[in-house]
Design an enzyme around this catalytic site. Structure first.
Site, PDB file in Angstrom:
ATOM      1  N   PHE A 123      27.507  92.157  10.439  1.00  0.00           N
ATOM      2  CA  PHE A 123      27.107  90.467  10.848  1.00  0.00           C
ATOM      3  C   PHE A 123      25.572  90.820  10.363  1.00  0.00           C
ATOM      4  O   PHE A 123      24.971  91.656  11.401  1.00  0.00           O
ATOM      5  CB  PHE A 123      27.557  89.993  12.490  1.00  0.00           C
ATOM      6  CG  PHE A 123      28.659  88.829  11.988  1.00  0.00           C
ATOM      7  CD1 PHE A 123      29.952  89.072  10.998  1.00  0.00           C
ATOM      8  CD2 PHE A 123      28.333  87.758  12.066  1.00  0.00           C
ATOM      9  CE1 PHE A 123      30.693  87.932  10.875  1.00  0.00           C
ATOM     10  CE2 PHE A 123      28.689  86.087  11.779  1.00  0.00           C
ATOM     11  CZ  PHE A 123      30.148  86.588  10.934  1.00  0.00           C
ATOM     12  N   GLN A 244      20.187  76.145  16.681  1.00  0.00           N
ATOM     13  CA  GLN A 244      20.545  76.639  15.107  1.00  0.00           C
ATOM     14  C   GLN A 244      20.949  76.659  14.244  1.00  0.00           C
ATOM     15  O   GLN A 244      21.591  75.755  13.716  1.00  0.00           O
ATOM     16  CB  GLN A 244      21.659  78.160  15.512  1.00  0.00           C
ATOM     17  CG  GLN A 244      22.004  79.185  14.430  1.00  0.00           C
ATOM     18  CD  GLN A 244      22.339  80.675  14.822  1.00  0.00           C
ATOM     19  OE1 GLN A 244      23.182  80.093  15.004  1.00  0.00           O
ATOM     20  NE2 GLN A 244      21.273  81.204  15.189  1.00  0.00           N
ATOM     21  N   HIS A 246      22.529  77.100  10.631  1.00  0.00           N
ATOM     22  CA  HIS A 246      23.577  78.385   9.579  1.00  0.00           C
ATOM     23  C   HIS A 246      22.745  78.079   8.461  1.00  0.00           C
ATOM     24  O   HIS A 246      22.929  77.355   7.756  1.00  0.00           O
ATOM     25  CB  HIS A 246      25.305  77.909  10.106  1.00  0.00           C
ATOM     26  CG  HIS A 246      25.645  79.326   9.925  1.00  0.00           C
ATOM     27  ND1 HIS A 246      26.086  79.511   8.514  1.00  0.00           N
ATOM     28  CD2 HIS A 246      26.314  79.937  10.541  1.00  0.00           C
ATOM     29  CE1 HIS A 246      26.689  81.204   8.641  1.00  0.00           C
ATOM     30  NE2 HIS A 246      27.528  80.902   9.495  1.00  0.00           N
ATOM     31  N   LEU A 256      30.950  75.430   7.506  1.00  0.00           N
ATOM     32  CA  LEU A 256      31.011  76.720   7.472  1.00  0.00           C
ATOM     33  C   LEU A 256      31.162  77.201   7.090  1.00  0.00           C
ATOM     34  O   LEU A 256      32.531  77.047   6.985  1.00  0.00           O
ATOM     35  CB  LEU A 256      31.060  76.927   9.233  1.00  0.00           C
ATOM     36  CG  LEU A 256      30.077  77.570   9.188  1.00  0.00           C
ATOM     37  CD1 LEU A 256      28.927  78.283   9.632  1.00  0.00           C
ATOM     38  CD2 LEU A 256      31.180  78.437  10.607  1.00  0.00           C
ATOM     39  N   GLU A 259      28.916  83.171   8.588  1.00  0.00           N
ATOM     40  CA  GLU A 259      28.275  84.791   7.849  1.00  0.00           C
ATOM     41  C   GLU A 259      28.839  85.729   7.389  1.00  0.00           C
ATOM     42  O   GLU A 259      28.644  86.880   6.805  1.00  0.00           O
ATOM     43  CB  GLU A 259      27.870  84.728   9.168  1.00  0.00           C
ATOM     44  CG  GLU A 259      26.405  85.638   8.856  1.00  0.00           C
ATOM     45  CD  GLU A 259      25.640  85.588  10.582  1.00  0.00           C
ATOM     46  OE1 GLU A 259      24.804  87.024  10.585  1.00  0.00           O
ATOM     47  OE2 GLU A 259      24.872  84.552  10.784  1.00  0.00           O
ATOM     48  N   ARG A 290      20.137  84.415  12.184  1.00  0.00           N
ATOM     49  CA  ARG A 290      19.961  83.127  11.190  1.00  0.00           C
ATOM     50  C   ARG A 290      18.966  82.418  10.964  1.00  0.00           C
ATOM     51  O   ARG A 290      19.246  82.032  10.294  1.00  0.00           O
ATOM     52  CB  ARG A 290      21.573  82.390  12.027  1.00  0.00           C
ATOM     53  CG  ARG A 290      22.668  83.464  11.587  1.00  0.00           C
ATOM     54  CD  ARG A 290      23.742  82.871  12.484  1.00  0.00           C
ATOM     55  NE  ARG A 290      24.405  82.770  12.444  1.00  0.00           N
ATOM     56  CZ  ARG A 290      25.990  82.692  13.178  1.00  0.00           C
ATOM     57  NH1 ARG A 290      25.832  81.383  13.963  1.00  0.00           N
ATOM     58  NH2 ARG A 290      27.383  83.149  13.085  1.00  0.00           N
ATOM     59  N   HIS A 357      24.142  74.073  13.878  1.00  0.00           N
ATOM     60  CA  HIS A 357      25.295  74.496  14.585  1.00  0.00           C
ATOM     61  C   HIS A 357      25.435  74.967  15.163  1.00  0.00           C
ATOM     62  O   HIS A 357      26.731  74.833  16.153  1.00  0.00           O
ATOM     63  CB  HIS A 357      25.286  75.918  13.119  1.00  0.00           C
ATOM     64  CG  HIS A 357      26.330  76.712  13.259  1.00  0.00           C
ATOM     65  ND1 HIS A 357      27.823  76.759  12.895  1.00  0.00           N
ATOM     66  CD2 HIS A 357      26.654  78.609  13.735  1.00  0.00           C
ATOM     67  CE1 HIS A 357      28.786  77.750  13.544  1.00  0.00           C
ATOM     68  NE2 HIS A 357      27.900  78.954  13.833  1.00  0.00           N
ATOM     69  N   ARG A 402      20.882  82.173  18.779  1.00  0.00           N
ATOM     70  CA  ARG A 402      22.172  83.618  18.762  1.00  0.00           C
ATOM     71  C   ARG A 402      22.257  84.393  17.881  1.00  0.00           C
ATOM     72  O   ARG A 402      22.250  84.530  16.307  1.00  0.00           O
ATOM     73  CB  ARG A 402      23.292  82.262  19.051  1.00  0.00           C
ATOM     74  CG  ARG A 402      24.367  82.945  19.353  1.00  0.00           C
ATOM     75  CD  ARG A 402      25.919  81.939  19.137  1.00  0.00           C
ATOM     76  NE  ARG A 402      25.501  80.874  18.073  1.00  0.00           N
ATOM     77  CZ  ARG A 402      26.411  81.412  17.482  1.00  0.00           C
ATOM     78  NH1 ARG A 402      26.976  82.655  16.875  1.00  0.00           N
ATOM     79  NH2 ARG A 402      27.022  80.793  16.011  1.00  0.00           N
TER      80      ARG A 402
END
Length: 601
Positions: A123, A244, A246, A256, A259, A290, A357, A402
């Site tokens: 990730f 954030q 995304h 969404l 990821e 991100r 996001h 994050r």
């Protein structure tokens, strides 16, 4: 109207507002300990927004390759651009394997490796050996991890007889003369009646406020209700300038795409078919954090290399993964492609754009989930009777950005920690504090204003203007002029919120009234965001202001990050729309601090 005579009151040991991952993880600890718990939710618990999480839960199990919590700790601090509190980050990363194994024992259906261990995927921003190479750390249930998590927690709560109040909306915190929280007011949507729920402890787990933006991966219920409740009760909101984006929301739809796509090997391509992330992040490539990937995509579009007839999106290419891998690991993404982009991802790339996001900021708490605020020179004085966990809180483990999979981890670790801390307080042995005489006054005044307003606007007209203003003024790239203009616009919108009018004044299941009450929460989150952002004169994590950008080798402020003046948490107070600041905790609990460095990938 006297409180005593007319409003139904109920007493509990603990009232939890919100039935998502963090609320239900906390309620489970409390119910198992025999406490009398009420969980309020605007929607049925398994419809909470945790259900939309796809990619996984970050934990250094080391099932697929060598890993340990020190590496996870380093990645999280670096991901946060050093604004995360290192004591809280250490606590979260150390607890991670424990909470994942606990879920496994609750029956959560994780994907499995051939040897029976939990499957993990790479990730963004997660590495082995302090940034050396990508590591498989995301514990996944296909691309429906949040769904599996939420259903598992709900089943465990049903088993332990947790009391749910479904389709109830909490309105305001009740604080007594000492400033302690002694309960909440709430509206039962079915009847439209206001109730008082007395509690020895109130725990806010209301999720984020992503609906302050126009294009958002967030559900329509994410209106920042806990933030609004806290702000109206005089509690500051921390680090709200950090939102954030995304990288992979479906273009035009905002839905969404996890990821986990890139974790499984998907590639971002521009109009020339080039894998452009290799230029920006030669080491991490498509799996950079991100905030960084979103800016690179935005840059490609700005420079004319976007895809499509209007050159306004990027392609996410999964065609090389093969049908079998996609069906096994990314079944929901395949479905989303068909439903929202009219694309078969096994045969063609899918159009994506950065989409709002997650909020890194929120209600300030310590690692026990207790809400803290400045008092008598202590920046982190505990507010008795009040806890907050999950996205509505700011511990701060996420700092300025994050890492993917750390949100589900945050829910579990701090939901559990708050539950344990409340259990240890021995609530059974003490009585509920008496309610103040004005317990419901604020809520009743808000209701009365909605009833009596005439000639104002419809709630959604005002809400849509808030969203378009935030989208325009506080986007991926910000400028000081845009932020300053946004501050003025949102201040003007706050005045319009006061004049919202209901066309339908009926009581029974009046969704227009609920929406109007939600807009009062949206405006708190929006003003906290724009005022905090306009004041932060640097670039850090997700907050990039073009005016302050500098090259990575700048001797004073590399990449525009100004640690001398701005290595501090923002606190926004609603009452007088003012800002205060408090220091970042750079000292972990047991390990060495991660020293400040330039973020490179």
């Amino acid at each position: 109207m006297s409180v005593a005579s007319s409003i139904t009151k109920r007493k509990f040991d603990v009232v939890i507002v919100g039935a998502g991952g963090s609320g239900m993880r906390a309620s489970l600890q409390l119910s198992l300990a025999g406490l009398n718990v009420a969980v309020l939710s605007k929607v049925f618990p398994t419809r909470s927004h945790t259900v939309a999480a796809q990619g996984g839960i970050g934990a250094s199990l080391g099932n697929m390759s060598e890993d340990n919590w020190h590496f996870h700790f380093y990645d999280t601090v670096k991901g946060s651009d050093w604004l995360g509190d290192q004591d809280a980050i250490e606590f979260m990363c150390r607890e991670a394997p424990k909470v994942v194994y606990e879920l496994e024992h609750f029956g959560m259906p994780f994907d499995r490796n051939a040897n029976g261990t939990i499957y993990q995927r790479p990730f963004g921003g997660h590495t082995a050996n302090y940034g050396e190479k990508a590591v498989q750390r995301a514990c996944a249930a296909a691309d429906r991890t949040g769904h599996a998590l939420l259903h598992t927690l709900y089943q465990q709560n049903v088993k332990s007889h947790t009391q749910f109040f479904v389709e109830w909306m909490a309105q305001d915190l009740i604080r007594d003369a000492d400033g302690d929280v002694v309960g909440v007011t709430a509206i039962e949507m079915e009847t439209g009646d206001v109730h008082i729920l007395e509690a020895k402890v109130v725990l806010l787990a209301t999720g984020g406020a992503g609906r302050i933006y126009q294009a958002s991966t967030n559900a329509f219920i994410n209106t920042g209700d806990g933030l609004g409740m806290a702000a109206r009760a005089g509690i500051p909101l921390e680090d709200m300038e950090f939102w954030q984006f995304h990288p992979t929301g479906v273009a035009g739809a905002g839905v969404l795409l996890t990821e986990g796509c890139r974790g499984e090997g998907a590639i971002l391509r521009n109009a020339d078919g080039e894998r452009f992330m290799e230029r920006y992040a030669p080491h991490y490539k498509d799996l950079a954090p991100r905030d960084f990937v979103s800016r690179c995509m935005d840059q490609e579009i700005k420079e004319g290399r976007g895809c499509g007839p209007n050159k306004d999106y990027i392609h996410l290419d999964m065609t090389h993964l093969g049908v079998e891998t996609i069906m096994k690991r990314l079944p929901s993404v395949l479905e989303i492609g068909h439903n929202f982009a009219n694309v078969d991802i096994t045969k063609e790339p899918i159009p994506v754009v950065p989409t709002i996001h997650y909020q890194m900021g929120g209600i300030p708490t310590n690692i026990n989930g207790q809400v803290v605020a400045p008092k008598d020179g202590d920046p982190n004085a505990v507010i008795n009777g009040l806890y907050a966990v999950g996205e509505c809180s700011c511990v701060s483990v996420h700092g300025a950005n994050r890492l993917g999979t750390n949100s589900l981890l945050d829910l579990l670790v701090f939901g559990r920690a708050a539950g344990n801390h409340i259990v240890a307080a021995g609530l059974k042995a003490r009585a509920n504090k008496p309610l103040p005489a004005d317990a419901a006054d604020r809520t009743l005044a808000r209701m009365a204003r909605l009833e009596s307003n005439v000639g104002g606007e419809y709630a959604q007209t005002v809400a849509n203007d808030i969203r378009s203003s935030m989208q325009k003024h506080a986007g991926v790239f910000r400028t000081q002029a845009l932020l300053d203009e946004g501050v003025k616009q949102i201040a003007a919108l706050r005045e319009r919120v006061k004049n919202i009018t209901l066309g339908d004044k009926s009581k029974v299941f009046n969704t227009a009234r609920i929406e109007a009450l939600e807009v009062e929460n949206l405006i708190e989150a929006a003003q906290a965001t724009i005022v905090s952002a306009a004041a932060r004169k640097e670039c850090r994590g997700a907050h990039v202001v073009v005016d302050y950008e500098e090259p990575a080798d700048s001797p004073k402020n590399p990449l525009g990050r100004n640690d001398v003046d701005w290595l501090k948490h923002t606190l926004w107070f609603s009452q007088d729309n003012r800002l205060d600041y408090k220091p970042v905790k750079l000292k972990p609990l047991t390990t060495e601090s991660i020293p400040l460095a330039v973020r490179s990938f």
